[in-house]
Scaffold this motif. Structure first.
Motif, PDB file in Angstrom:
ATOM      1  N   UNK A 106      27.219  25.460  53.374  1.00  0.00           N
ATOM      2  CA  UNK A 106      26.377  26.639  53.604  1.00  0.00           C
ATOM      3  C   UNK A 106      25.624  26.989  52.318  1.00  0.00           C
ATOM      4  N   UNK A 107      24.331  27.249  52.453  1.00  0.00           N
ATOM      5  CA  UNK A 107      23.484  27.438  51.279  1.00  0.00           C
ATOM      6  C   UNK A 107      23.641  28.837  50.672  1.00  0.00           C
ATOM      7  N   UNK A 108      23.469  28.895  49.373  1.00  0.00           N
ATOM      8  CA  UNK A 108      23.395  30.183  48.681  1.00  0.00           C
ATOM      9  C   UNK A 108      22.111  30.878  49.137  1.00  0.00           C
ATOM     10  N   UNK A 109      22.149  32.219  49.266  1.00  0.00           N
ATOM     11  CA  UNK A 109      20.955  32.954  49.677  1.00  0.00           C
ATOM     12  C   UNK A 109      20.960  34.336  49.037  1.00  0.00           C
ATOM     13  N   UNK A 110      19.797  34.982  48.909  1.00  0.00           N
ATOM     14  CA  UNK A 110      19.703  36.254  48.185  1.00  0.00           C
ATOM     15  C   UNK A 110      20.405  37.424  48.867  1.00  0.00           C
ATOM     16  N   UNK A 111      20.790  37.289  50.135  1.00  0.00           N
ATOM     17  CA  UNK A 111      21.379  38.420  50.854  1.00  0.00           C
ATOM     18  C   UNK A 111      22.899  38.459  50.757  1.00  0.00           C
ATOM     19  N   UNK A 112      23.524  37.540  50.053  1.00  0.00           N
ATOM     20  CA  UNK A 112      24.982  37.449  50.040  1.00  0.00           C
ATOM     21  C   UNK A 112      25.629  38.514  49.160  1.00  0.00           C
ATOM     22  N   UNK A 113      26.780  38.989  49.597  1.00  0.00           N
ATOM     23  CA  UNK A 113      27.632  39.827  48.758  1.00  0.00           C
ATOM     24  C   UNK A 113      28.424  38.936  47.807  1.00  0.00           C
ATOM     25  N   UNK A 114      28.640  39.431  46.575  1.00  0.00           N
ATOM     26  CA  UNK A 114      29.505  38.757  45.610  1.00  0.00           C
ATOM     27  C   UNK A 114      30.320  39.808  44.860  1.00  0.00           C
ATOM     28  N   UNK A 115      31.446  39.395  44.338  1.00  0.00           N
ATOM     29  CA  UNK A 115      32.247  40.278  43.483  1.00  0.00           C
ATOM     30  C   UNK A 115      31.585  40.338  42.105  1.00  0.00           C
ATOM     31  N   UNK A 116      31.530  41.536  41.516  1.00  0.00           N
ATOM     32  CA  UNK A 116      30.745  41.716  40.289  1.00  0.00           C
ATOM     33  C   UNK A 116      31.585  42.026  39.057  1.00  0.00           C
ATOM     34  N   UNK A 117      32.924  41.986  39.179  1.00  0.00           N
ATOM     35  CA  UNK A 117      33.767  42.088  37.998  1.00  0.00           C
ATOM     36  C   UNK A 117      33.459  43.279  37.115  1.00  0.00           C
ATOM     37  N   UNK A 118      33.283  43.032  35.832  1.00  0.00           N
ATOM     38  CA  UNK A 118      33.152  44.102  34.845  1.00  0.00           C
ATOM     39  C   UNK A 118      31.892  44.940  34.970  1.00  0.00           C
ATOM     40  N   UNK A 119      30.953  44.536  35.831  1.00  0.00           N
ATOM     41  CA  UNK A 119      29.852  45.462  36.086  1.00  0.00           C
ATOM     42  C   UNK A 119      30.377  46.758  36.700  1.00  0.00           C
ATOM     43  N   UNK A 120      31.581  46.713  37.268  1.00  0.00           N
ATOM     44  CA  UNK A 120      32.245  47.919  37.760  1.00  0.00           C
ATOM     45  C   UNK A 120      32.328  48.979  36.677  1.00  0.00           C
ATOM     46  N   UNK A 286      41.717  44.570  38.894  1.00  0.00           N
ATOM     47  CA  UNK A 286      40.616  45.010  38.041  1.00  0.00           C
ATOM     48  C   UNK A 286      40.311  46.482  38.209  1.00  0.00           C
ATOM     49  N   UNK A 287      40.564  47.053  39.370  1.00  0.00           N
ATOM     50  CA  UNK A 287      40.349  48.453  39.730  1.00  0.00           C
ATOM     51  C   UNK A 287      39.105  49.023  39.039  1.00  0.00           C
ATOM     52  N   UNK A 288      39.238  50.079  38.269  1.00  0.00           N
ATOM     53  CA  UNK A 288      38.091  50.750  37.651  1.00  0.00           C
ATOM     54  C   UNK A 288      37.377  49.870  36.637  1.00  0.00           C
ATOM     55  N   UNK A 289      38.012  48.780  36.230  1.00  0.00           N
ATOM     56  CA  UNK A 289      37.411  47.871  35.254  1.00  0.00           C
ATOM     57  C   UNK A 289      36.689  46.704  35.901  1.00  0.00           C
ATOM     58  N   UNK A 290      36.955  46.416  37.211  1.00  0.00           N
ATOM     59  CA  UNK A 290      36.314  45.220  37.722  1.00  0.00           C
ATOM     60  C   UNK A 290      36.452  44.865  39.182  1.00  0.00           C
ATOM     61  N   UNK A 291      36.711  45.811  40.080  1.00  0.00           N
ATOM     62  CA  UNK A 291      36.999  45.448  41.474  1.00  0.00           C
ATOM     63  C   UNK A 291      35.786  45.450  42.399  1.00  0.00           C
ATOM     64  N   UNK A 292      34.614  45.886  41.963  1.00  0.00           N
ATOM     65  CA  UNK A 292      33.537  46.181  42.900  1.00  0.00           C
ATOM     66  C   UNK A 292      32.775  44.953  43.404  1.00  0.00           C
ATOM     67  N   UNK A 293      32.028  45.174  44.489  1.00  0.00           N
ATOM     68  CA  UNK A 293      31.245  44.164  45.201  1.00  0.00           C
ATOM     69  C   UNK A 293      29.815  44.684  45.345  1.00  0.00           C
ATOM     70  N   UNK A 294      28.830  43.785  45.243  1.00  0.00           N
ATOM     71  CA  UNK A 294      27.448  44.219  45.439  1.00  0.00           C
ATOM     72  C   UNK A 294      26.605  43.019  45.857  1.00  0.00           C
ATOM     73  N   UNK A 295      25.296  43.243  45.924  1.00  0.00           N
ATOM     74  CA  UNK A 295      24.372  42.149  46.216  1.00  0.00           C
ATOM     75  C   UNK A 295      23.130  42.266  45.341  1.00  0.00           C
ATOM     76  N   UNK A 296      22.240  41.304  45.486  1.00  0.00           N
ATOM     77  CA  UNK A 296      21.092  41.193  44.587  1.00  0.00           C
ATOM     78  C   UNK A 296      20.213  42.436  44.605  1.00  0.00           C
ATOM     79  N   UNK A 297      19.849  42.919  45.781  1.00  0.00           N
ATOM     80  CA  UNK A 297      18.900  44.022  45.855  1.00  0.00           C
ATOM     81  C   UNK A 297      19.484  45.330  45.323  1.00  0.00           C
ATOM     82  N   UNK A 298      20.759  45.586  45.583  1.00  0.00           N
ATOM     83  CA  UNK A 298      21.365  46.788  45.024  1.00  0.00           C
ATOM     84  C   UNK A 298      21.422  46.717  43.508  1.00  0.00           C
ATOM     85  N   UNK A 299      21.766  45.572  42.964  1.00  0.00           N
ATOM     86  CA  UNK A 299      21.835  45.444  41.508  1.00  0.00           C
ATOM     87  C   UNK A 299      20.451  45.519  40.884  1.00  0.00           C
ATOM     88  N   UNK A 300      19.437  45.096  41.626  1.00  0.00           N
ATOM     89  CA  UNK A 300      18.059  45.278  41.143  1.00  0.00           C
ATOM     90  C   UNK A 300      17.770  46.760  40.905  1.00  0.00           C
TER      91      UNK A 300
END
Length: 415
Positions: A106-120, A286-300
């Motif tokens: 399955x191809x990578x695509x811009x709409x996918x959710x990923x875990x963002x670690x320390x961006x939390x 990771x909790x407050x240090x790294x548990x969150x999830x996001x996608x490309x457009x939200x991080x933009x």
């Protein structure tokens, strides 16, 4: 200390005296946002907007970026990556490369959710700064006002916790913690359990003496947000941070839930050292240090928001006075890089990166060009001592902003 547990330190500017977290589409254009007040102290001065800070994203430049990203992926063994670069007047570049799932192709695509670690960390510290703005907490309060049992708790301030200058041992460097995590990656952790791994170690230095990145700091700040607001951290972030910014595709999971569509994640931070798919691992460690999830457009949208303190509609998320404190810091050991209150400045790029088993991310904003760069990838496996997100950030900015290259030294050998 084992090499594996040392790597669990990563997740932001992972070099020398720093250890970073590795556990783990809205609209709103960056063009409408003003430059942030202040600048992170150790970073180079930010030039006034001249229009020449970022290259025109012509077809030729885009082809050059395509080739560079593919080369880095091939050399570093990265399965899949999405890159987004947006400027107000030089064009934009959004591309996905490789696969999101190696087993199916399955191809990578811009709409996918990923875990963002320390961006939390940027979201947790934003929650804290909102409460400071409201007069419900003070950056120079000591942590013992909110959490008991913290070593040096009567001396460590909230400012020092957010700025990585507390001297507290990083729980994710503890060998026992690493063994427990990798023996059962789906098990949940409580904040108190995480602090226990830290507090059994002596403090590293007196509060404020120097910079040392520690995930322990953010666990404590998460507890402060909960105590002051009277609400669970995930709930406060959802309603008071994500809501006002309009981030409908960013979440703070309670367990290992993962919205679809998402990318699988590939890591060698395992009990056996073999590469495994970590998509269903529980990021509660990771909790407050790294548990969150996001996608490309939200991080933009989040990149200019966190860098300026202003909402996409021009409103204020964090007051200018507090935002200035967020972006001001004493020097770090890294040339050209500074770390403020849960945010860094590397050669003028302001933001944060994240790394946890199977995933890495980089979300940064260049005020002088009002440019946003987001990189999302589905592996955390080092390449020549560097995190792959850092290698990509360096390669991309070397092309598009040669006067502001996101360059960090390679991670030193394990102690």
């Amino acid at each position: 200390m084992s090499h594996a547990s040392t790597r669990l330190r990563r997740g932001a500017v992972a070099v020398t005296a720093m250890g970073m977290l590795v556990v783990p589409a809205a609209g709103g254009a960056a063009t409408a946002l003003p430059d942030p007040v202040g600048a992170v102290g150790a970073g180079p001065p930010t030039p006034s907007a001249s229009g020449n800070e970022v290259r025109e994203l012509t077809p030729a430049v885009k082809r050059q970026l395509d080739g560079t990203v593919r080369r880095v992926m091939r050399e570093a063994g990265i399965p899949g990556v999405t890159v987004g670069l947006w400027t107000p007047d030089k064009g934009q570049y959004v591309r996905s490369f490789g696969v999101a799932d190696k087993s199916t192709g399955r191809q990578m695509s811009p709409d996918l959710y990923l875990r963002i670690g320390s961006e939390t960390k940027t979201f947790t510290v934003t929650a804290l700064l909102e409460l400071v703005d409201q007069g419900k907490a003070g950056l120079d309060d000591t942590i013992d006002k909110y959490v008991s049992g913290v070593p040096n708790g009567d001396r460590i301030t909230l400012r020092q916790l957010a700025g990585m200058r507390s001297g507290l041992f990083n729980y994710s460097e503890d060998d026992a913690f690493f063994k427990v995590l990798t023996s059962d990656p789906q098990r949940p952790f409580t904040p108190q359990q995480l602090l226990g791994y830290s507090f059994k170690h002596p403090v590293l230095f007196p509060p404020g003496e120097k910079f040392d990145y520690s995930n322990t700091n953010l666990i404590l700040l998460g507890l402060v947000v909960e105590k002051v607001s009277g609400r669970p951290l995930a709930d406060y972030i959802r309603t008071d941070v994500l809501g006002p910014v309009g981030l409908g595709h960013t979440l703070f999971p309670v367990g290992n839930e993962f919205p679809r569509p998402h990318s699988q994640g590939y890591t060698d931070q395992t009990a056996t050292g073999k590469v495994e798919d970590s998509a269903d691992w529980n990021p509660s460690w990771g909790w407050a240090a790294g548990a969150m999830i996001s996608n490309l457009q939200d991080l933009r949208v989040w990149a200019p928001t966190v860098a300026t303190g202003r909402l996409p509609d021009g409103g204020v998320l964090i007051s200018p006075a507090i935002q200035k404190q967020r972006l001001t810091t004493p020097a770090t050991p890294i040339p050209g890089a500074g770390y403020g209150l849960g945010i860094f400045n590397v050669q003028g790029w302001i933001g944060h990166n994240g790394s946890l088993p199977g995933y890495e991310s980089l979300t940064i904003y260049l005020p002088s060009a009002r440019a946003t760069l987001v990189v999302l990838l589905n592996t955390d496996i080092n390449y020549k001592g560097q995190e792959p997100s850092t290698v990509l950030g360096d390669a991309i900015t070397s092309i598009v902003s040669p006067d502001h290259v996101f360059n960090l030294p390679a991670e030193p050998a394990a102690r």
